[in-house]
Scaffold this active site. Structure first.
Site, short mmCIF file in Angstrom:
data_model
loop_
_atom_site.label_atom_id
_atom_site.label_comp_id
_atom_site.label_asym_id
_atom_site.label_seq_id
_atom_site.Cartn_x
_atom_site.Cartn_y
_atom_site.Cartn_z
N GLY A 194 0.84 -1.19 0.00
CA GLY A 194 0.00 0.00 0.00
C GLY A 194 0.87 1.24 0.00
N CYS A 195 0.31 2.36 -0.42
CA CYS A 195 1.10 3.59 -0.58
C CYS A 195 1.63 4.09 0.76
CB CYS A 195 0.27 4.66 -1.27
SG CYS A 195 -1.36 4.91 -0.53
N PHE A 196 0.74 4.19 1.77
CA PHE A 196 1.20 4.64 3.08
C PHE A 196 2.22 3.67 3.65
CE2 PHE A 196 -3.09 6.76 3.33
CZ PHE A 196 -2.62 8.05 3.39
N SER A 197 2.00 2.36 3.35
CA SER A 197 2.87 1.32 3.89
C SER A 197 4.27 1.45 3.31
CB SER A 197 2.30 -0.05 3.54
OG SER A 197 0.91 -0.10 3.79
N ALA A 207 5.78 4.05 2.22
CA ALA A 207 6.44 5.22 2.80
C ALA A 207 6.85 4.96 4.25
CB ALA A 207 5.52 6.43 2.71
#
Lengths: 365, 365, 365, 365
Positions: A158-161, A163
């Site tokens: 996932g994108c937040f993950s 980062a």
């Protein structure tokens, strides 16, 4: 210097790899599409939509390219497939694609978690093909490069993950922060919310606004905890809160850990410099983005600089007095946090140069 | 219902209080100016700028009002003064104004800290009139109303501080969270950076960007810790990081505490409902800002709804599994986080109705 | 000066006028709602929605006000009604309301055009009660004040129309420009598109974008031509193109006319100064909004300064060499271009002070 | 399809052309820098700044690239130079560079106008080397390709000019519109204002605002009139007004002409299709950017889709009733309206494929 741009990079081969994109009408699928189109060693086999139409009807930047989205039923077998479908649809397509001999990168959440009961609770569904989850490798090349090279199925993070994991991995491997009290506040541009219309993404509502959502127990918390726990060799607790902000592209994760020992900023920089020495895509911000900027913004990443790229910029700071370490990581949720990282994984699976087609620079301003 | 808007509110008196504004060319002074102009019981005595000019040259919304900014040397004594000057300039004006018999509200940082060595280290200067600091009351009416009523000098809080203190006060008074590990990430619109030109506030730089700054040891940390420590009756550590986001007005503090006991959201709501029952300006968001919004945004405040008002919206959430409490507070850095709160304090100092001239509604969208 | 803010303005009467709002869930109805709530001489009778709910579910700024939207069937007769319904629904409600003795201000398009065939072609429908159209007065107080004072039904102008008519009225009355070649490019914030979700208003689509629409033959062209033709005493052609821009509130009409005689800027300023001498709400920008602004922005209006107000700012320029006159007008599509102008009209219909409840200042920044 | 992306395009040569960039610290110079870095046939010789420093201090997207800006005095002769200096500085450097044997593309205004008195009045200066102006070719490849191929000095057009000339060229060559009454309203993102700090570009001022400037007699008017007059074979008058809008990149020119004959949209589309058949960079928008978009936005270009590209999107509409033709053109002021068009011209001067290094796609969203 020009080599750095990746033009002429990658092994020019007579036969390009034919890549299909399942679900190319949304933002993630669109980014997968333009990344494949701009890749020197990949060839677009097909891109699908349940409503076949010219690609530029969904992605105006593709006007004039003459690309048609076809119905999934008309998609023939090809070397590799990037999946940008809803979670359950992706899960149910994957087995068939793997069995047909395609390499698969799932850009969604179907294969990210290793614990079935957690997955089924978090995604509120029973998993359509749990028996294949064991074949999936979690697709962060900085942590799992050799496994990804051997994988036939990659679960893109996932994108937040992406980062948060890139921001915190060095600290947890070293055990420098309290693993149970890590706070991550993730700021996301609205592209991260996808193409479906939503009241919270209606411009009059968010144009001058900041929209926290899923402030506790966000789904991405579990992938972050899973990956960081492996590095820490003990259970890690991530207290994650996402907030939508009125920019279109990009994510900035601000990560806060409580130091278990005395640390000065130079040691921290050295740790990250070493940890990411081999990565072409994780860049440490050690000095100012712009000298005229008031000194305070000195060591922090510029999220506008990563839009459309496969780069993750990381910045670091320490409060020795209060014993806190702050790590900022900026990436594009469709780039290093999405479809471009998916192509980075595909490059590895195909034995191509890891950075092939992915060294494009961002813009400024 | 119309009373709620404050029209006809306040005791109509034949003689209005004459209020002067020192430093009215910046954003904070401009907000003080329009708040006084719209106040039923206050009369503008004068507003100053070192470069005298029509007020609308600095504040376009005042075009046609015929207001002139005068030189500070031409300002005659008046009943009360709102100071919107740089810290040291404010400090050096205050003694004179108090001695001339004026009530003073300093909208800046000159009188916020009670410990001299801390103040002088944090503001990197020696304080021009520390002997008067003892007369100052920290201006959060929700905490210090009776002291403010008696005060002749009020130190108006910083914008991030107001939001963080209002968000965390109930939890610290009750001792429900670990006082040493409180993380606050404050998102600020660019108005908070002031009217001086700055590379980081140049539209091409921040228009699509997110700009962390002073990520550790921010000046506001000390006022927040000072005020919360009093409530907690023990030392509190606040780990604060501010980030500029591309909206103009408004602040959203996202505050994260680790629960020291099991807490469910209903208890938390009850605590805050009781704590702020008497405040006309702190509003708890218990249900959706908008029913069509995907459920996740349910209990969170809408920062766009507080622009230009003296309101602070608070939202709450709990992660029972991981033991975290999340509190969001939204206010306008020039409103409840600045000049309007300054007028709220002045109302109390003058024996006026606390909400006089401050019940204006925000806008949506 | 404080009088200018309208506090204490209007004749305080023991019985306030009871005003109902039909269709209060959208942006226009919401603005009507807060304008009535803040008005010293009006009292909210009721506000309706087909889905009854607390008002703050639609309008987050109203959280804590305890206002409920009721079903239209539960609305009892009252002194006056502001209608913010879709065109046809508004048309069919109006006769009933007029017959029940209410004064009516229609904030929509049902009664704006005087020619039936034009209306029915432009709105692609047959008009439900054309027989009442004759009773309607077009609601621009600067042009029709005395007729509005006598009216029982007022047709509130479109937002682009208000801005264009106010910008061009003086020139057409004087016959200084070619009446057949007037080009108007109207820039609109997204609030002007309303609360219904739309792909073009999805933040990821318009956040970094500019969206022309209805570029020719826009509906508002006809009202503008109708009103300007009366002033010119001959047929006027307005070539109008609207473009959505990524701000939330406000409209800037840029109007371009070809001079029929030699004109210098001073004469132009004098003409507008005289024409609008009596209007409390049309303000001429004769000097800089901000001295530090590079000289070029000198005489032009600041649209951010009119958000939430009933003001229209006008700026003028001339190109003597090429014989063009440029007029800029800025207003808030929900303010002077919508609900607040509707209340201005209602004030006149009720014999109240024209500016009662409408002198609130805008914000800056 | 992948060829379309230009990878592998251009004639691979053993010796790349060495290109220098004079003035690489601003936005235009930065775009020239990244375009050269990403070009398969060009090699960066050097990039200069009066304050030598790492390039990423000015252009955060270049962090990690190890590029240093050197002092102009340290720049050695090279094959070609892109100049991004202030007008007079550029003019005075050019003669020396030409004499040293370099090809020169001036990205500024020094060589755009053919009439000396006009240039000296418009730029309020005497031209430092007018004798070389005769060597300059105005750099719009769609109009002057063969002359550019032979040129050693190219004057790159202004951003608004490129958009307006490309939008209007076909109509003026055909004589379909009144050449004396053409109105162009140009909307510009803030990147167009450059990197120098300016009150009007301070985010709190323009973040929610629209800023007209130089509303009459703008400098770009003269280049547009010069180029269109040649096509029309008679004098053309362009009535141009620019407005800054709060997006970062991109320009949308909205052009309005009065038809001299009856024209339907299909003929218009055919004219433009033919006129630009040979151009790889001018793309006609004939159908929707997005099917879900309300039909009105049908034929209009999406400015967000051209950021960072060398493309110009054109959309057309007609109001047969009122006899107006509306043409919209969207491009990036740093791309097809600036540095990338400069490299397109350089490609021609060097005998390279016109589109070499310039076929990168834009993004969406």
């Amino acid at each position: 210097m020009a080599d750095k741009t990746g033009r002429g990079a990658g092994t020019r081969r007579t036969h390009k790899t034919r890549v299909g994109i399942l679900g190319a009408s949304g933002y993630m699928g669109g980014e997968a599409l333009r990344t494949v189109l701009e890749h020197p060693d990949l060839e677009l086999a097909w891109a699908t939509s349940r409503q076949p139409r010219p690609a530029h009807h969904c992605h105006p930047d593709l006007v004039g390219m003459g690309i048609e989205l076809i119905h999934p039923d008309d998609a023939d077998p090809c070397d590799a497939v990037l999946i940008a479908l809803p979670t359950l649809a992706a899960a149910s397509q994957t087995a068939r694609l793997l069995d047909s001999g395609s390499l698969v990168v799932d850009l969604g959440a179907a294969f990210r978690l290793e614990d079935r009961s957690t997955w089924e609770r978090v995604y509120a569904a029973s998993h359509p093909c749990w028996e294949r989850v064991g074949e999936a490798v979690y697709g962060i090349a900085e942590l799992h490069e050799s496994a990804i090279r051997k994988a036939r199925l990659v679960a893109n993070p996932g994108c937040f993950s992406s980062a948060a994991i890139l921001a915190l991995a060095p600290l947890l491997r070293e055990g420098w922060i309290d693993p149970e009290r890590i706070v991550v506040v993730g700021l996301s541009g609205t592209a991260g919310a996808g193409a479906d219309l939503d009241r919270a993404m209606h411009h009059p509502e968010i144009g001058d606004n900041l929209v926290p959502y899923n402030a506790v127990d966000h789904r991405h918390s579990y992938e972050i905890e899973q990956e960081l726990s492996k590095l820490a060799k003990r259970e890690v607790r991530v207290h994650f809160t996402p907030i939508y902000v009125p920019i279109v592209r990009g994510i900035l994760d601000s990560c806060h850990g409580f130091a278990l020992r005395d640390i000065e900023r130079p040691q921290l920089l050295e740790l990250y410099r070493d940890f990411y020495a081999a990565s072409p895509f994780v860049i440490l911000c050690e000095d100012p983005p712009e000298p005229d900027v008031s000194w305070q913004t000195r060591p922090y990443p510029w999220v506008s600089a990563v839009a459309g790229t496969n780069r993750c910029l990381i910045g670091l700071d320490v409060d020795p007095e209060r014993g806190r370490i702050a790590v900022f990581s900026a990436l594009d949720s469709l780039g290093k946090g999405g479809a471009r990282a998916g192509v980075e994984n595909l490059n590895l699976m195909l034995g191509l140069e890891r950075s092939a087609g992915l060294l494009g620079l961002g813009l400024h301003p």
